[in-house]
Write a protein that holds these residues in place. Structure first.
Motif, PDB file in Angstrom:
ATOM      1  N   ILE A   1      18.637   6.923  19.080  1.00  0.00           N
ATOM      2  CA  ILE A   1      18.210   6.436  17.851  1.00  0.00           C
ATOM      3  C   ILE A   1      18.353   5.438  17.543  1.00  0.00           C
ATOM      4  O   ILE A   1      16.856   5.124  17.085  1.00  0.00           O
ATOM      5  N   CYS A   2      18.632   4.896  17.395  1.00  0.00           N
ATOM      6  CA  CYS A   2      19.319   3.115  16.917  1.00  0.00           C
ATOM      7  C   CYS A   2      18.622   2.729  18.046  1.00  0.00           C
ATOM      8  O   CYS A   2      18.181   1.731  17.610  1.00  0.00           O
ATOM      9  N   LYS A   3      19.332   2.578  19.315  1.00  0.00           N
ATOM     10  CA  LYS A   3      18.322   1.959  19.975  1.00  0.00           C
ATOM     11  C   LYS A   3      16.952   2.200  20.738  1.00  0.00           C
ATOM     12  O   LYS A   3      15.806   1.050  20.180  1.00  0.00           O
ATOM     13  N   LEU A   4      16.007   3.184  20.331  1.00  0.00           N
ATOM     14  CA  LEU A   4      14.448   2.910  19.447  1.00  0.00           C
ATOM     15  C   LEU A   4      14.424   3.015  18.655  1.00  0.00           C
ATOM     16  O   LEU A   4      13.026   1.936  18.428  1.00  0.00           O
ATOM     17  N   GLU A   5      15.111   1.863  17.502  1.00  0.00           N
ATOM     18  CA  GLU A   5      14.636   1.852  16.096  1.00  0.00           C
ATOM     19  C   GLU A   5      14.039   0.282  16.263  1.00  0.00           C
ATOM     20  O   GLU A   5      14.033  -0.491  16.383  1.00  0.00           O
ATOM     21  N   ALA A   6      16.065  -0.067  16.370  1.00  0.00           N
ATOM     22  CA  ALA A   6      15.659  -1.005  17.455  1.00  0.00           C
ATOM     23  C   ALA A   6      14.621  -1.966  18.687  1.00  0.00           C
ATOM     24  O   ALA A   6      13.750  -3.268  18.809  1.00  0.00           O
ATOM     25  N   LEU A   7      14.586  -1.422  19.518  1.00  0.00           N
ATOM     26  CA  LEU A   7      12.921  -1.227  20.678  1.00  0.00           C
ATOM     27  C   LEU A   7      11.701  -1.657  19.939  1.00  0.00           C
ATOM     28  O   LEU A   7      11.379  -1.681  19.922  1.00  0.00           O
ATOM     29  N   PHE A   8      11.687  -0.883  19.101  1.00  0.00           N
ATOM     30  CA  PHE A   8      10.365  -0.402  19.068  1.00  0.00           C
ATOM     31  C   PHE A   8      10.314  -1.439  17.355  1.00  0.00           C
ATOM     32  O   PHE A   8       8.919  -0.721  16.600  1.00  0.00           O
ATOM     33  N   ASN A   9      11.218  -1.477  16.456  1.00  0.00           N
ATOM     34  CA  ASN A   9      11.318  -1.974  15.982  1.00  0.00           C
ATOM     35  C   ASN A   9      10.801  -0.996  13.963  1.00  0.00           C
ATOM     36  O   ASN A   9       9.907  -1.519  13.843  1.00  0.00           O
ATOM     37  N   VAL A  10      10.670  -0.105  14.417  1.00  0.00           N
ATOM     38  CA  VAL A  10      10.840   0.955  13.475  1.00  0.00           C
ATOM     39  C   VAL A  10      12.047   1.749  12.748  1.00  0.00           C
ATOM     40  O   VAL A  10      13.463   1.132  13.584  1.00  0.00           O
TER      41      VAL A  10
END
Length: 81
Positions: A47-56
């Motif tokens: 989840i943390c990596k996805l938040e950073a990747l998608f900037n959400v």
């Protein structure tokens, strides 16, 4: 960004974190924590990596509700609009 592009990015992040996982096993209805053998700490990392990747930012209280790959895609897609 299309839904399929979001799903493809999610799969890449999961496979980067868990390279032994079979990409063919990951479908929208795959339950991430049980069918994929990803533990809760692994899920937080994803989840943390996805938040950073998608900037959400997905609120932590919502993380418990995200069970399938499709659920994660929905949460990201909603925040990209």
């Amino acid at each position: 960004m299309s839904r399929q592009e979001i799903i493809d990015q999610i799969k890449r992040v999961i496979l980067d974190c868990f390279p032994d996982m079979d990409a063919e096993e990951l479908r929208e209805d795959s339950v991430i924590n049980t069918e994929t053998a990803i533990d809760s700490m692994g899920f937080v990392l994803i989840i943390c990596k996805l938040e950073a990747l998608f900037n959400v930012k997905i609120p932590e209280r919502q993380w418990q509700k995200l069970q399938t790959l499709g659920d994660v895609a929905d949460a990201i897609e909603k925040r990209l609009k």
